[in-house]
Design a protein around this motif. Sequence first.
Motif, PDB file in Angstrom:
ATOM      1  N   PHE A  11       0.841  -1.201   0.000  1.00 33.98           N
ATOM      2  CA  PHE A  11       0.000   0.000   0.000  1.00 33.98           C
ATOM      3  C   PHE A  11       0.879   1.256   0.000  1.00 33.98           C
ATOM      4  N   ASP A  12       1.842   1.305   0.930  1.00 34.37           N
ATOM      5  CA  ASP A  12       2.703   2.488   1.029  1.00 34.37           C
ATOM      6  C   ASP A  12       3.537   2.679  -0.231  1.00 34.37           C
ATOM      7  N   GLU A  13       4.022   1.566  -0.784  1.00 27.58           N
ATOM      8  CA  GLU A  13       4.835   1.672  -1.995  1.00 27.58           C
ATOM      9  C   GLU A  13       4.011   2.244  -3.151  1.00 27.58           C
ATOM     10  N   MET A  14       2.748   1.830  -3.232  1.00 28.20           N
ATOM     11  CA  MET A  14       1.870   2.326  -4.295  1.00 28.20           C
ATOM     12  C   MET A  14       1.745   3.856  -4.241  1.00 28.20           C
ATOM     13  N   LEU A  15       1.588   4.390  -3.020  1.00 31.68           N
ATOM     14  CA  LEU A  15       1.476   5.844  -2.867  1.00 31.68           C
ATOM     15  C   LEU A  15       2.799   6.538  -3.190  1.00 31.68           C
ATOM     16  N   ALA A  16       3.911   5.937  -2.749  1.00 32.49           N
ATOM     17  CA  ALA A  16       5.227   6.536  -3.032  1.00 32.49           C
ATOM     18  C   ALA A  16       5.503   6.565  -4.534  1.00 32.49           C
ATOM     19  N   ARG A  17       5.137   5.490  -5.229  1.00 27.68           N
ATOM     20  CA  ARG A  17       5.350   5.444  -6.687  1.00 27.68           C
ATOM     21  C   ARG A  17       4.454   6.469  -7.390  1.00 27.68           C
ATOM     22  N   GLN A  18       3.266   6.689  -6.837  1.00 31.62           N
ATOM     23  CA  GLN A  18       2.364   7.700  -7.420  1.00 31.62           C
ATOM     24  C   GLN A  18       2.972   9.095  -7.267  1.00 31.62           C
ATOM     25  N   ALA A  19       3.618   9.329  -6.115  1.00 25.21           N
ATOM     26  CA  ALA A  19       4.305  10.611  -5.902  1.00 25.21           C
ATOM     27  C   ALA A  19       5.470  10.757  -6.892  1.00 25.21           C
ATOM     28  N   GLN A  20       6.175   9.646  -7.110  1.00 25.01           N
ATOM     29  CA  GLN A  20       7.274   9.657  -8.093  1.00 25.01           C
ATOM     30  C   GLN A  20       6.763   9.994  -9.495  1.00 25.01           C
ATOM     31  N   LYS A  21       5.655   9.360  -9.860  1.00 24.49           N
ATOM     32  CA  LYS A  21       5.072   9.611 -11.194  1.00 24.49           C
ATOM     33  C   LYS A  21       4.710  11.080 -11.362  1.00 24.49           C
ATOM     34  N   ALA A  22       4.295  11.710 -10.259  1.00 19.50           N
ATOM     35  CA  ALA A  22       3.928  13.133 -10.315  1.00 19.50           C
ATOM     36  C   ALA A  22       5.157  14.030 -10.402  1.00 19.50           C
ATOM     37  N   GLY A  23       6.357  13.456 -10.134  1.00 19.70           N
ATOM     38  CA  GLY A  23       7.587  14.247 -10.255  1.00 19.70           C
ATOM     39  C   GLY A  23       8.436  14.328  -9.009  1.00 19.70           C
ATOM     40  N   ALA A  24       7.980  13.750  -7.893  1.00 17.83           N
ATOM     41  CA  ALA A  24       8.791  13.770  -6.661  1.00 17.83           C
ATOM     42  C   ALA A  24      10.020  12.888  -6.837  1.00 17.83           C
ATOM     43  N   ARG A  25      11.143  13.291  -6.227  1.00 14.57           N
ATOM     44  CA  ARG A  25      12.375  12.501  -6.287  1.00 14.57           C
ATOM     45  C   ARG A  25      12.494  11.675  -5.011  1.00 14.57           C
ATOM     46  N   LEU A  26      12.352  10.384  -5.153  1.00 13.91           N
ATOM     47  CA  LEU A  26      12.332   9.475  -4.003  1.00 13.91           C
ATOM     48  C   LEU A  26      13.719   8.882  -3.767  1.00 13.91           C
ATOM     49  N   TYR A  27      14.180   9.003  -2.536  1.00 18.26           N
ATOM     50  CA  TYR A  27      15.405   8.323  -2.099  1.00 18.26           C
ATOM     51  C   TYR A  27      15.010   7.264  -1.066  1.00 18.26           C
ATOM     52  N   GLU A  28      15.191   5.987  -1.427  1.00 22.94           N
ATOM     53  CA  GLU A  28      14.977   4.918  -0.452  1.00 22.94           C
ATOM     54  C   GLU A  28      16.290   4.646   0.288  1.00 22.94           C
ATOM     55  N   ARG A  29      16.176   3.899   1.399  1.00 16.29           N
ATOM     56  CA  ARG A  29      17.338   3.642   2.269  1.00 16.29           C
ATOM     57  C   ARG A  29      18.064   4.956   2.611  1.00 16.29           C
ATOM     58  N   CYS A  30      17.284   5.946   2.938  1.00 16.68           N
ATOM     59  CA  CYS A  30      17.819   7.264   3.275  1.00 16.68           C
ATOM     60  C   CYS A  30      17.446   7.571   4.726  1.00 16.68           C
ATOM     61  N   ASN A  31      18.373   7.330   5.627  1.00 16.43           N
ATOM     62  CA  ASN A  31      18.092   7.477   7.059  1.00 16.43           C
ATOM     63  C   ASN A  31      18.424   8.899   7.509  1.00 16.43           C
ATOM     64  N   VAL A  32      17.371   9.680   7.762  1.00 16.55           N
ATOM     65  CA  VAL A  32      17.542  11.094   8.128  1.00 16.55           C
ATOM     66  C   VAL A  32      17.916  11.199   9.603  1.00 16.55           C
ATOM     67  N   GLY A  33      18.944  12.020   9.861  1.00 17.76           N
ATOM     68  CA  GLY A  33      19.385  12.243  11.238  1.00 17.76           C
ATOM     69  C   GLY A  33      19.024  13.645  11.704  1.00 17.76           C
ATOM     70  N   ALA A  34      20.044  14.440  11.980  1.00 23.40           N
ATOM     71  CA  ALA A  34      19.818  15.776  12.542  1.00 23.40           C
ATOM     72  C   ALA A  34      19.345  16.771  11.480  1.00 23.40           C
TER      73      ALA A  34
END
Length: 428
Positions: free
Chosen positions: A112-135
């Motif tokens: 389910f979550d992947e489907m929404l993320a891919r839809q955001a990508q299709k709209a033009g968002a740049r997705l970085y997976e395995r990206c662990n945000v810190g400070a």
Amino acid sequence: MTEQPLSEHSADVIVVGAGPAGSTTAYYLAKAGLDVLLLEKTAFPREKVCGDGLTPRATKQLVAMGIDISEEAGWLRNKGLRIIGGGVRLQLDWPDLASYPDYGLVRKRDDFDEMLARQAQKAGARLYERCNVGAPVVDDRTGRITGVHAKLGEEKREVTFHAPLVVAADGNSTRLSLAMGLHRREDRPMGVAVRTYFTTPRHEDDYLESWLELWDRRGPQDRLLPGYGWIFGMGDGTSNVGLGILDSSSAFRELDWREVLKAWCASMPEDWGFTPENMTTPIRGAALPMAFNRQPHYTKGLLLVGDAGGLVNPFNGEGIAYAMESGQIAADVIVQAHARSTPAQRELALRNYPRILKDTYGGYYTLGRAFVKLIGNPKVMKIATQRGLTHPVLMKFTLKMLANLTDPTGGDAMDRIINGLSKVAPKA
């Protein structure tokens, strides 16, 4: 891997977390033409603890995002809610409204979550997976967030991303919000969901099933607990079976909820197959941050959406609809702010975000907090299940109230009462 140019690490907006809240925010921002970085700490597909049942409210959001919700695409539709308690079994169809569809959906969170993320990508968002945000990156002079430090990929390469606005969609733990000094409000309810999956003949149920009486029968005396049980057929040979528990009683911290779930499942009819050998996944749990339990929802360049802002509905523990709705609201505010010509005008637009959330949900969530306190009392819960469930009209009203499903204008008398109560309740 060679260092990428700085431009690839800069954007108009950074969204941290690609769950329903983050992906929806990124989708609407990208659709409006903004440059968006969507940063997800894991790799898709990935599992999340959830009931997997979506109300018409969440269904409406999926339709708006252009998601294919057909049965051929793997969605299971449900007609309403079956409520069990006080010796009564009541089946209620979702209300017939102009504002929402008359059906809900079921789908596992692992795709389910992947489907929404891919839809955001299709709209033009740049997705970085395995990206662990810190400070966060904070401007020393103004105290505003201007980006985030992160570790990227399996090799955990250190990267800094820059943007004038950052959206925290990193769930209940929301390390980003904490790093910016936004702590959880202790005066707001918290819940816990624990769930597992069983292979069962009940997998094709077209109603979401909710057990309003949650009994702990393991001690010398039966005890009514502050929560509810659920059984949601997944249509794939399994059912999602779980408990939602509120922190409004001493039992919340005393009990091992995984053991309570095991005992509850063991009390079910044998032919349903809710036995250890039919369990297909371990029992997992997650927190349910409710009723705006982290505020303000905008400060110093940071907007909170979904669980990060404590947007779970205190009446029923639903989070996905409000995650997606808050993402759409946040994106709309950001798009309008982006079009303003001066920093002061942009800030004026951004400060409207918490006000819109309070206008939209504040009164309703205040009613929900009162409801949580009431059902935390076992005597009240017992009377409610024994007497309330025998009145179908009252239960139809309760379903609309609990699921927040009303027409804002032109609705029936029930809609007008619920909308009126929400308007007059304090928007805290």
